[in-house]
Write a protein that holds these residues in place. Structure first.
Motif, PDB file in Angstrom:
ATOM      1  N   LEU A  93       0.851  -1.187   0.000  1.00  0.00           N
ATOM      2  CA  LEU A  93       0.000   0.000   0.000  1.00  0.00           C
ATOM      3  C   LEU A  93       0.888   1.239   0.000  1.00  0.00           C
ATOM      4  O   LEU A  93       1.519   1.567   1.007  1.00  0.00           O
ATOM      5  CB  LEU A  93      -0.918   0.002   1.227  1.00  0.00           C
ATOM      6  N   HIS A  94       0.945   1.899  -1.136  1.00  0.00           N
ATOM      7  CA  HIS A  94       1.744   3.130  -1.283  1.00  0.00           C
ATOM      8  C   HIS A  94       0.836   4.314  -0.977  1.00  0.00           C
ATOM      9  O   HIS A  94      -0.103   4.595  -1.717  1.00  0.00           O
ATOM     10  CB  HIS A  94       2.294   3.210  -2.709  1.00  0.00           C
ATOM     11  N   ILE A  95       1.119   5.021   0.118  1.00  0.00           N
ATOM     12  CA  ILE A  95       0.226   6.081   0.594  1.00  0.00           C
ATOM     13  C   ILE A  95       0.727   7.483   0.247  1.00  0.00           C
ATOM     14  O   ILE A  95       0.200   8.469   0.746  1.00  0.00           O
ATOM     15  CB  ILE A  95       0.014   5.980   2.117  1.00  0.00           C
ATOM     16  N   GLY A  96       1.722   7.579  -0.635  1.00  0.00           N
ATOM     17  CA  GLY A  96       2.241   8.897  -0.980  1.00  0.00           C
ATOM     18  C   GLY A  96       3.232   9.357   0.060  1.00  0.00           C
ATOM     19  O   GLY A  96       4.092   8.582   0.477  1.00  0.00           O
ATOM     20  N   PRO A  97       3.120  10.629   0.520  1.00  0.00           N
ATOM     21  CA  PRO A  97       2.054  11.583   0.268  1.00  0.00           C
ATOM     22  C   PRO A  97       2.202  12.319  -1.074  1.00  0.00           C
ATOM     23  O   PRO A  97       3.024  11.934  -1.902  1.00  0.00           O
ATOM     24  CB  PRO A  97       2.191  12.556   1.441  1.00  0.00           C
ATOM     25  N   HIS A  98       1.393  13.364  -1.243  1.00  0.00           N
ATOM     26  CA  HIS A  98       1.365  14.135  -2.481  1.00  0.00           C
ATOM     27  C   HIS A  98       2.739  14.707  -2.823  1.00  0.00           C
ATOM     28  O   HIS A  98       3.524  15.054  -1.947  1.00  0.00           O
ATOM     29  CB  HIS A  98       0.373  15.292  -2.356  1.00  0.00           C
ATOM     30  N   LYS A  99       2.980  14.808  -4.128  1.00  0.00           N
ATOM     31  CA  LYS A  99       4.166  15.470  -4.677  1.00  0.00           C
ATOM     32  C   LYS A  99       5.465  14.759  -4.304  1.00  0.00           C
ATOM     33  O   LYS A  99       6.502  15.379  -4.129  1.00  0.00           O
ATOM     34  CB  LYS A  99       4.230  16.936  -4.225  1.00  0.00           C
ATOM     35  N   THR A 100       5.412  13.430  -4.197  1.00  0.00           N
ATOM     36  CA  THR A 100       6.617  12.654  -3.868  1.00  0.00           C
ATOM     37  C   THR A 100       6.890  11.568  -4.912  1.00  0.00           C
ATOM     38  O   THR A 100       7.480  10.532  -4.593  1.00  0.00           O
ATOM     39  CB  THR A 100       6.485  12.008  -2.472  1.00  0.00           C
TER      40      THR A 100
END
Length: 396
Positions: free
Chosen positions: A25-32
């Motif tokens: 489960l890849h949860i980020g976060p945003h802009k990474t």
């Protein structure tokens, strides 16, 4: 903290693949780097099963499912996510059986309490779930995240926004989601408390190693080297300063006239902005979003605090955490150029809005107030005229 400073060192240290049957489960976060990974996995979707891996989603990014799972609202004016979106993704994951599967959405980082996280993990497979978090320095995240918020209706300028996020406690306005996502130590801690630190891997993205993130995913999933390749995605490019300022001022007009959110979603974000991104590439002359020195230093200070705390959590860290603490060198000072939108860029944006209006008629969610022509702005008169013309064209 188990740390592998580079991808090559990780391989030499025997970075083993996750156990067969893992649900990554890849949860980020945003802009990474989330969009690039999602695009690469989706492009390789038909090749993955030969290596015991499945990408159980029918789209590159199951955003609606993640939003529904975290009980978070949709983007401004978009379709409200429902439990059906999440249930559909769960069925797709379940259909992978004993194979390794990977689910990726940065919106899982918006889960703000352990009860929500525990439910998500249990529904995805409980002890089979391994959580992956990708990190980049805050200094690189902040300008991208600001212009993304502007694409969702934000009207605040960049430096004012930075002041609110970095100087005005409790640092929750105008975007409370920012620190929920990007106080990375707390994000990792929330998930590690649920799944255990031994089932959390943190990857520090090194922007100087263009293929490093792809290679790390391949190693963790047991895939052949170079199977995952970047997929060009113009729709995900960041806006220039001029483009962002044009949109920010449009947001002011939009909110000032109390237009419905549905109109913004269809005509602005998915019409004007999307067409502008797809047809116009920034040139070297375009003014970029520039972060002031005080904010770069503040961001590096927060980064140092986060690195120290992450080191105490017992999770595995791949990459160099020191990258998160670096204060970028400010550019050589020049007289600030005034951001100006090129005529062709403005034309493409306008066309995108008109094309969206022609393709999908917008139904207002609230009754319009009766007004005379003299009480109606020229912009609204043009909009009404276009709408009437389109209706006539459709009848013919």
């Amino acid at each position: 903290m188990e740390t592998d400073c580079t991808r090559d060192e990780a391989r030499m240290n025997g970075l083993a693949s996750l156990p067969a049957g893992t649900r990554l489960l890849h949860i980020g976060p945003h802009k990474t780097g989330t969009t690039s990974i999602q695009g690469a996995l989706f492009a390789a979707k038909d090749q993955l099963p030969a290596h015991g891996v499945e990408f159980p989603a029918h789209t590159r990014h199951p955003m609606e499912a993640a939003l529904a799972a975290c009980a978070r609202p949709a983007m401004m004016g978009d379709t409200v996510p429902t439990d059906q979106h999440w249930t559909k993704l769960l069925r797709q994951v379940e259909a992978t059986g004993k194979k390794t599967s990977v689910v990726s959405s940065e919106f899982f980082a918006d889960a703000d309490d352990e009860a929500t996280i525990a439910r998500i993990v249990e529904q995805l497979g409980g002890e089979r779930v391994h959580v992956l978090v990708t990190l980049r320095p805050l200094a690189k995240i902040m300008p991208s995240q600001w212009q993304q918020y502007v694409q969702n209706g934000l009207r605040m300028g960049y430096e004012d926004w930075l002041t609110h996020m970095l100087k005005k406690a409790p640092y929750e306005q105008p975007n409370p989601s920012f620190w929920r996502r990007h106080r990375h130590d707390r994000l990792i801690e929330r998930w590690a408390r649920v799944v255990g630190p031994e089932r959390v891997t943190v990857v520090v993205v090194d922007d100087s190693d263009k293929g490093g993130l792809m290679r790390t995913f391949e190693a963790l999933l047991g895939l052949p080297a170079n199977l995952l390749q970047p997929v060009p995605d113009t729709a995900n490019r960041s806006l220039t300063l001029a483009e962002t300022e044009m949109l920010r001022n449009l947001n002011k007009e939009f909110r000032g006239n109390e237009l419905p959110d549905e109109l913004y979603s269809k005509l602005v974000r998915n019409g004007a902005v999307m067409h502008m991104k797809n047809t116009c590439s920034p040139s070297p002359e375009d003014v970029k979003i520039s972060t002031p020195a005080w904010a770069l230093e503040a961001a590096a200070g927060v980064g140092a605090e986060m690195v120290e705390r992450i080191g105490e959590l017992g999770v595995r860290v791949l990459g160099d955490p020191a990258l998160l603490t670096v204060v970028p060198k400010p550019p050589v000072w020049e007289a600030p150029a005034e951001p100006r939108i090129a005529p062709e860029v403005a034309a493409h944006a306008l066309y995108g809005a008109l094309a969206a209006a022609a393709a999908v008629p917008v139904r207002h969610t609230s009754a319009a107030k009766a007004r005379t022509v003299h009480q109606t702005s020229s912009k609204e008169l043009v909009k009404v005229l276009c709408h009437r013309c389109l209706k006539k064209l459709r009848r013919h």
